[in-house]
Write a protein that holds these residues in place. Structure first.
Motif, mmCIF file in Angstrom:
data_model
loop_
_atom_site.group_PDB
_atom_site.id
_atom_site.type_symbol
_atom_site.label_atom_id
_atom_site.label_comp_id
_atom_site.label_asym_id
_atom_site.label_seq_id
_atom_site.Cartn_x
_atom_site.Cartn_y
_atom_site.Cartn_z
ATOM 1 N N LYS A 68 0.809 -1.218 0.000
ATOM 2 C CA LYS A 68 0.000 0.000 0.000
ATOM 3 C C LYS A 68 0.835 1.258 0.000
ATOM 4 O O LYS A 68 0.299 2.338 -0.036
ATOM 5 N N GLU A 69 2.142 1.121 0.140
ATOM 6 C CA GLU A 69 2.965 2.312 0.115
ATOM 7 C C GLU A 69 3.926 2.205 -1.053
ATOM 8 O O GLU A 69 4.377 1.125 -1.405
ATOM 9 N N GLN A 112 2.197 13.537 19.584
ATOM 10 C CA GLN A 112 1.080 12.632 19.326
ATOM 11 C C GLN A 112 1.400 11.678 18.186
ATOM 12 O O GLN A 112 2.293 11.925 17.391
ATOM 13 N N TRP A 113 0.616 10.605 18.125
ATOM 14 C CA TRP A 113 0.834 9.562 17.109
ATOM 15 C C TRP A 113 -0.272 9.617 16.068
ATOM 16 O O TRP A 113 -1.442 9.728 16.413
ATOM 17 N N ASP A 152 -2.407 4.735 12.062
ATOM 18 C CA ASP A 152 -2.173 4.099 10.756
ATOM 19 C C ASP A 152 -1.340 4.950 9.798
ATOM 20 O O ASP A 152 -1.465 4.811 8.592
ATOM 21 N N LEU A 209 -1.786 7.852 8.936
ATOM 22 C CA LEU A 209 -2.683 8.573 8.030
ATOM 23 C C LEU A 209 -2.363 10.067 8.030
ATOM 24 O O LEU A 209 -2.236 10.696 9.081
ATOM 25 N N ALA A 210 -2.266 10.624 6.821
ATOM 26 C CA ALA A 210 -1.972 12.049 6.686
ATOM 27 C C ALA A 210 -3.075 12.890 7.312
ATOM 28 O O ALA A 210 -2.815 13.938 7.906
ATOM 29 N N VAL A 211 -4.304 12.403 7.205
ATOM 30 C CA VAL A 211 -5.425 13.197 7.708
ATOM 31 C C VAL A 211 -5.354 13.298 9.231
ATOM 32 O O VAL A 211 -5.732 14.315 9.827
#
Lengths: 365, 355
Positions: free
Chosen positions: B47-48, B198-199, B202, B204-206
């Motif tokens: 997926k990357e 903070q983490w 997944d 995720l960019a959002v």
């Protein structure tokens, strides 16, 4: 069926929701020393909930007919990716790229809806398959590479409505609500008048920052349109009839299959809108965009009073549900809490909301 | 189209692992047994972007060395990865490369492989609590260190935001550890204040976008540097900075040298990325795997990395910090990104001079 206890029940529910939201806001307001309620944070909060909201309002209509759509997150991811690819790689004009994504969304929604309506495949299965399919398609389309579309594309997720235009829209909404108040009587009149204050208040807060964020305006327009469809068209009322009592709807001549196909097409269309906003907001289409967003959308609808048993739920309730969840995310992030608290709290609230719904049904209905 | 061709090649590799390919014939290196060497590569995900490169490069180098590669990707599903690995053992691979999704549950794969007499190389990510034969990766703690060092050298004082990756990814914790190694003394001295740590769920960019928006809100835009664990989350953070007209002013780190990140570095909105020359890792892995399959010593210097059961002999490659100044001499010179892709959005005078 007597409608009086029903409306009373709905009002009671709406009140508990607003009270819950108020409690959450007050707690975060105090804990962040006021930052939470600053115009800037409220504007960002409204924008942070925009993608979930777009999916949630559509989900209400799906759930009202007693179906479910698990594919919306993956669908939004896919369509956001398709729009980005069409614009950035294939060089389509922006409008055409958007229209293409929306049309594809409606088509995919229609296909899913057709399988549910005419072939009688349970929607849970159809859309579960759809979810996997769309996830795979997105991965194939992007090849795992993030696609960053240019500035004009990002406009839709990041622009603000200029403040005079914002006020104009607010006045329009308020005028509409006041008009409704003059037609109502007794307590309903007060309800409409109370609601008429909201657009003014909202616009004042948003304009105190940079104006109404464009995606938020989009959410409000879409929600208004869906509300009109749901409440004030025969089509919408039949959706509630189908979910409330499918057999009765059938015998009174409702073409159930068509309605279900249309609802899923509508959901696909909204998936397209949400996907475009998502890509524009994040600034790129990634290969796992939209993951788990279907659950957020369903949770927002359910917290907002939509019954999974069908026949009950409102568009505005879903927005309230989305706002509650976005507030939790936002407030906890402002407070720098450990990441595991967010899902724990959201899960708790979801179950609590449904539990409250069931008890209130038994007691009052 | 290229993706299509790749897919066809993969399918062919799956269906007919015994088929010899032309390049291999030319190289003419068959092992002692007369049969071609077969390498199994069990991947967590495709997926990357980077994993597509790992796969392609590994297949290419192995082909040059006269070996076939069987590839399966588990889409982040532990159980699926275990059964895929078992299936490859059934197909008779001579050596197994594993990029585990979950370092702990992949221990079962090692056991199964050893029962079949097949050596296991942990690729990029370590497998915990198992007798792994070899671990090959970049020095992940060093990646985090490089990110923080770069920012600290340029902004020795100020407010820092730390955005980590998926809390479920062991590497994310290693990056964080490396970052904190650099930041901690400065935090204790009071030079640097961490305003958010903070983490991003997944990766995720959002999620990173939200974290950054909220950090900016809380500090009224007083953020001097963002320690972003990879380019994806860096992209999300930069989106929030752009909104406040801070992009290019607030320093942002990254990792992976993704195309969009290189574009941002060229445009000046992202300060740096940590480039892990995957080609070196993939090539080396192919070479070592072939040697292990032939029961030859691999001849590389290793150092021990503890996985909870033993110190796994490890080949750790040094990553490279890349910014505007060495973008051309590293990422582009290696052919990892193309100059016309990276500078596409910029006016011609900003393009680097062609050699």
């Amino acid at each position: 069926m007597n409608t009086a206890p029903r409306t009373k029940l709905a009002a009671w529910r709406a009140l508990t929701l607003v009270a819950a939201l108020a409690v959450i806001w007050i707690v975060f307001f105090a804990a962040t020393h006021g930052t939470f309620a600053s115009p800037r944070n409220l504007a960002l909060l409204a924008r942070q909930m925009s993608v979930t909201s777009l999916l949630a309002v559509g989900m209400v209509l799906v759930i009202v007919t007693r179906e479910i759509d698990l594919s919306v997150g993956a669908m939004a991811g896919l369509l956001g990716g398709v729009a980005a690819i069409a614009f950035e790689k294939a060089g389509w004009p922006l409008g055409l790229a958007f229209l293409g994504a929306l049309a594809l969304g409606a088509l995919l929604g229609f296909l899913q809806g057709s399988l549910v309506a005419w072939l009688r495949v349970p929607s849970f299965i159809v859309t579960l398959g759809g979810m996997l399919l769309f996830q795979g398609a997105l991965l194939g389309a992007t090849g795992g590479i993030s696609i960053s579309p240019g500035r004009p594309f990002l406009f839709i997720g990041q622009a603000y409505v200029p403040w005079p235009l914002g006020w104009a829209i607010a006045v329009l909404f308020t005028a509409g609500l006041i008009a409704a108040a003059t037609r109502g009587d007794g307590t309903t009149r007060w309800k409409w008048l109370g609601l008429a204050v909201l657009p003014i208040l909202f616009t004042a807060v948003m304009n105190a920052y940079q104006g109404i964020p464009l995606p938020v305006l989009l959410v409000l327009l879409v929600a208004s349109a869906l509300w009109v469809i749901a409440r004030h068209t025969p089509f919408g009322r039949r959706l509630y009839a189908i979910g409330g009592n499918r057999e009765a709807a059938l015998y009174s001549g409702v073409r159930i299959e068509r309605h279900i196909a249309v609802v899923f097409s509508l959901m696909g269309l909204l998936g397209g809108v949400a996907g475009i906003v998502l890509t524009a907001r994040v600034g790129s289409a990634t290969s796992d965009a939209g993951r788990l967003m279907e659950l957020d959308a369903i949770a927002a609808a359910v917290i907002g009073g939509t019954s999974l048993l069908g026949g009950r739920g409102t568009v505005w309730g879903a927005l309230l549900g989305a706002l509650i969840m976005a507030s939790l995310d936002n407030g906890m992030s402002l407070l720098n809490t450990e990441p595991y608290w967010q899902p724990i709290l959201k899960g708790t609230i979801l179950v609590a909301a449904v539990a409250a719904d069931m008890t209130s049904r038994r007691e009052r209905a | 189209m290229r993706a299509c061709a790749k897919a066809v090649v993969l399918v062919v590799l799956w269906i007919a692992p015994g088929c010899s390919r032309q390049s291999a014939e030319k190289a003419g290196t068959t092992p002692a047994g007369g049969r071609k060497i077969r390498i199994g590569f069990s991947m967590d995900t495709l997926k990357e972007e980077r994993w597509h490169r790992d796969r392609d490069l590994l297949v290419k180098r192995a082909g040059e060395l006269g070996a076939d590669v069987l590839i399966q990707a588990a889409n982040g599903n532990d159980a699926l990865q275990n059964s895929q690995a078992e299936n490859m053992l059934t197909q008779g691979v001579d050596v197994l490369l594993v990029a585990p999704h979950n370092g702990k549950s992949a221990a079962v794969i090692v056991e199964a492989a050893h029962k079949a007499g097949v050596p296991v190389i942990a690729y990029d990510r370590l497998i915990n609590d198992a007798d792994v034969d070899l671990y090959m990766s970049f020095d992940n703690e060093r990646v985090g260190q490089m990110q923080a060092e770069y920012l600290v050298q340029r902004r020795p004082k100020g407010n820092y935001v730390v955005i980590g990756g998926a809390p479920t990814d062991n590497n994310a914790h290693l990056y964080h550890k490396g970052q904190m190694k650099v930041l901690d003394p400065l935090i204790k001295r009071g030079d640097i204040r961490i305003v958010a740590d903070q983490w991003a769920r997944d990766w995720l960019a959002v999620e990173a976008l939200k974290i950054m928006e909220n950090a900016l809100t809380r500090t009224a835009n007083r953020v001097d540097a963002v320690v972003a664990a990879n380019d994806g989350v860096a992209g999300g953070a930069i989106q929030a900075l752009t909104e406040q007209n801070l992009a290019g002013k607030t320093l942002v780190s990254g990792q992976d040298a993704e195309l969009s990140a290189c574009q941002r570095i060229a445009a000046g909105t992202q300060s740096m990325t940590v480039y892990k020359p995957i080609q070196r890792l993939a090539y080396k892995a192919a070479e070592v795997a072939v040697k292990l399959a032939r029961k030859q010593p691999h001849g590389e210097t290793t150092r021990g990395v503890s996985n909870g059961k033993l110190d796994v002999p490890s080949i750790l490659l040094e990553p490279i910090a890349v910014d505007k100044d060495n973008l051309v001499s590293t990422v582009i010179a290696d052919g990892y990104q193309k100059v016309e892709d990276v500078y596409r959005g910029l006016s011609p005078e900003k393009w680097p001079k062609r050699p």
